[in-house]
Scaffold this active site. Structure first.
Site, PDB file in Angstrom:
ATOM      1  N   GLU A 153      15.647 126.115  -1.040  1.00  0.00           N
ATOM      2  CA  GLU A 153      16.688 126.807  -0.273  1.00  0.00           C
ATOM      3  C   GLU A 153      16.118 127.578   0.902  1.00  0.00           C
ATOM      4  OE1 GLU A 153      15.291 130.005  -3.100  1.00  0.00           O
ATOM      5  OE2 GLU A 153      15.439 127.810  -3.074  1.00  0.00           O
ATOM      6  N   CYS A 202      11.071 127.887  -8.482  1.00  0.00           N
ATOM      7  CA  CYS A 202      10.033 128.922  -8.471  1.00  0.00           C
ATOM      8  C   CYS A 202       9.688 129.356  -9.908  1.00  0.00           C
ATOM      9  CB  CYS A 202      10.425 130.096  -7.582  1.00  0.00           C
ATOM     10  SG  CYS A 202       9.014 131.172  -7.154  1.00  0.00           S
ATOM     11  N   HIS A 215      10.484 126.969  -2.824  1.00  0.00           N
ATOM     12  CA  HIS A 215      11.894 127.308  -2.671  1.00  0.00           C
ATOM     13  C   HIS A 215      12.572 126.292  -1.751  1.00  0.00           C
ATOM     14  CE1 HIS A 215      12.078 131.331  -4.550  1.00  0.00           C
ATOM     15  NE2 HIS A 215      10.816 131.425  -4.178  1.00  0.00           N
TER      16      HIS A 215
END
Length: 217
Positions: free
Chosen positions: A200, A82, A198
């Site tokens: 994750e 990011c 992102h």
């Protein structure tokens, strides 16, 4: 042997989710701002959430700029996520404030020219041929949440940077078809890899991508 990954803890980033995701794909993860540990890990993850200038201030407060520079000069892998991608560029401009980045790549982080910002949600990406980061997830969607991005990246079209192999640039678009704005979604450039989305938070596709990176260490 289990790869050792440090997630740089400097006050700006979705660190707990990143740690859990990396552990899930097989890394031994340390969350720390300790310079020696960060410099010597098999891989370093630089997360980032917030304004460009504030993130750069946080990085400098733990000498993150030096840690990243030292690792890359030695060919040691770094993954930015990011705003962790954005600070790898030359500069960022937010709300009229211009701030210097880590200058690993030329380019400016600027407000997306899309009908609605922030650009939030799941979106497909345009992956270049030869990508190892996206191997097996080239046609998947990833989760974005950002108002700023890199809209032009001339280095991504060159034959050779002179420092590393020419970067592989993945693109995405914000906004509806016909009114969208193209921006850099990911870069693979020797030891330096970064994603605007992102991983994750991107479900199985994001975990697969992180596993690709961990297995490359």
């Amino acid at each position: 042997m289990t790869p050792v990954v440090t997630v740089l803890d400097y006050g700006f980033g979705n660190v707990r989710s990143a740690v859990r995701a990396l552990e899930h794909v097989g890394a031994r993860v340390t969350l720390t701002a300790d310079r020696e540990i960060a410099e010597n890990a098999d891989g370093l993850v630089v997360p980032g959430v917030g304004a460009f200038e504030a993130v750069m201030g946080g990085l400098r407060s733990v000498r993150g700029d030096q840690i990243v520079g030292r690792r890359l000069s030695g060919g040691r892998p770094v993954l930015g996520i990011c705003v962790g991608l954005q600070v790898m560029f030359e500069r960022g401009v937010e709300h009229g404030v211009e701030a210097e980045g880590l200058d690993q790549w030329p380019g400016t982080v600027e407000l997306l020219q899309a009908p609605v910002v922030p650009n939030m949600g799941w979106a497909p990406v345009d992956v270049p041929e030869g990508s190892t980061l996206f191997d097996g997830v080239e046609d998947e969607r990833f989760y974005f949440v950002h108002s700023y991005g890199v809209r032009e990246f001339p280095l991504g079209t060159t034959e050779d940077t002179g420092r590393f192999a020419a970067p592989l640039v993945t693109w995405s678009e914000a906004g509806p078809e016909g009114h969208s704005d193209r921006f850099v979604a990911a870069v693979e450039n020797g030891p330096l890899t970064a994603t605007q989305f992102h991983p994750e938070k991107s479900g199985e596709a994001g975990l697969h991508l992180l596993k690709n990176w961990v297995e490359s260490l």
